[in-house]
Design a protein around this motif. Sequence first.
Motif, PDB file in Angstrom:
ATOM      1  N   HIS A 208      87.101   4.216  -3.431  1.00  0.00           N
ATOM      2  CA  HIS A 208      86.422   4.738  -4.631  1.00  0.00           C
ATOM      3  C   HIS A 208      86.376   3.791  -5.827  1.00  0.00           C
ATOM      4  N   ASP A 209      86.611   2.524  -5.627  1.00  0.00           N
ATOM      5  CA  ASP A 209      86.418   1.556  -6.730  1.00  0.00           C
ATOM      6  C   ASP A 209      86.246   0.179  -6.094  1.00  0.00           C
ATOM      7  N   THR A 210      85.210   0.067  -5.272  1.00  0.00           N
ATOM      8  CA  THR A 210      85.058  -1.140  -4.452  1.00  0.00           C
ATOM      9  C   THR A 210      84.319  -2.254  -5.187  1.00  0.00           C
ATOM     10  N   SER A 213      85.494  -7.255  -7.927  1.00  0.00           N
ATOM     11  CA  SER A 213      86.756  -7.836  -8.400  1.00  0.00           C
ATOM     12  C   SER A 213      87.986  -7.158  -7.785  1.00  0.00           C
ATOM     13  N   ASN A 214      87.777  -6.113  -7.001  1.00  0.00           N
ATOM     14  CA  ASN A 214      88.907  -5.477  -6.322  1.00  0.00           C
ATOM     15  C   ASN A 214      89.107  -5.973  -4.892  1.00  0.00           C
ATOM     16  N   ALA A 215      88.401  -7.025  -4.505  1.00  0.00           N
ATOM     17  CA  ALA A 215      88.645  -7.652  -3.193  1.00  0.00           C
ATOM     18  C   ALA A 215      89.259  -9.026  -3.459  1.00  0.00           C
ATOM     19  N   ILE A 228      92.568  -4.447  -3.651  1.00  0.00           N
ATOM     20  CA  ILE A 228      93.564  -4.031  -4.638  1.00  0.00           C
ATOM     21  C   ILE A 228      93.042  -2.813  -5.418  1.00  0.00           C
ATOM     22  N   ASP A 229      93.873  -2.298  -6.317  1.00  0.00           N
ATOM     23  CA  ASP A 229      93.492  -1.184  -7.192  1.00  0.00           C
ATOM     24  C   ASP A 229      93.311   0.116  -6.406  1.00  0.00           C
ATOM     25  N   LEU A 230      94.433   0.715  -6.018  1.00  0.00           N
ATOM     26  CA  LEU A 230      94.390   1.874  -5.112  1.00  0.00           C
ATOM     27  C   LEU A 230      94.545   3.211  -5.836  1.00  0.00           C
TER      28      LEU A 230
HETATM   29 MG    MG Z   1      89.786   0.670 -10.835  1.00  0.00          MG
END
Ligand code: MG
Length: 357
Positions: A208-210, A213-215, A228-230
């Motif tokens: 839910h926040d793909t 910058s979260n890879a 990241i960011d789970l």
């Molecule tokens: Mg986030």
Amino acid sequence: MEISIPQQVWEYYGLNPANYQVSRAASGHINQTFIVLGKSLEQLSWVVQRINTQVFTNPGAIAQNIKLADNHLKKHHADYLFIAPIPNRNGELFSIIDGHYWRLLPYVTNTIALDVLQQPLQAYEAAKQFGKLSRNLDGINPEGFQATIPRFHDLEWRKEQFDQALSSADEELKMNASVAIELANQFNSIVKDFSSVKHNLPIRILHHDTKISNALLDKQTFEGKCVIDLDTLMPGYFISDLGDMMRTYLCAYDENEADLAKITIREEYFSAMLKGYLSEMGHILNATEKTLILFSGKYMIYMQALRFLSDYLEGSIYYPIAYPKHNLDRSMNQFHLLGQLYEKEKILEEIVSECLN
Ligand code: MG
Ligand code: GN1
């Protein structure tokens, strides 16, 4: 006020602050993130975060979801790199200090998090990582998982919130935003489509926040390492994850770009992204889900445009801004991206068919 890591946080994890160099992470709208680099080679590096509890009002739900996922992954996919918080000296995933929730996470060395992609290979690798998380969590019992933010990706609710923000907005803000408001209404059919398809979609445990910058990718080769960011790892529909990838992978400029002429869609990134995602999820998505690949982009981009616009109309209380019209510009950026998706719909659908075959 400038926030720093309190002494008790270090103590909770048995770390000596003298051994680390601390800096603030540049990206992320919601939580406060610190990069804690070991000064010597023997010292591991860490990420320290303070959770925004105005947004995440139930951090216990975050901890619970992560624990359930972690147990499943350890049992079924022992080699998978899952960036769960490190338990503190009491075995808890959060350390509560003066009412604030802090946590410690592993820092993955030799990786980068990008805000925009510079090569299609990066799109393939990042999308593959998000696909891999969904695949590894396929079949997990969703019972026990909670929504960490209720109705987070419920487009009907986001539209209602927008209507409310509009009805109570300051006249001047409404006037400034008249074009965006018009666009919000023009694309309203996406809400109706969402309402009619959602009942046919399986509930999965998703990130839910793909956003890109979260890879984390290898610094040299760009090989995908992990996500990241789970905080929003919770039950939902696959369109959330694939859609947010489209929102952040396809354009050469990010959501802050105010020059709309620069907001165009790069087909080769779409193709690479989809191939990467399907290399993990191609055998897991059902036939209905496969008909909604392009829809996922419309759904997420429209929702993000509405969220930025609602926030602008409410006086920018949710997304931090660098200048007064920042959220309005972000919203226009997203509406423009959405328009581009419709403009290129035919060619993108052709790519979808190619990738599915
Ligand atoms: Mg986030
Ligand atoms: C927020 O804080 P960050 O950057 O991880 C937001 C996402 C939006 C994103 C837009 C909890 O994520 O839903 O897509 O900004 N997270 C929350 O950049 O609202």
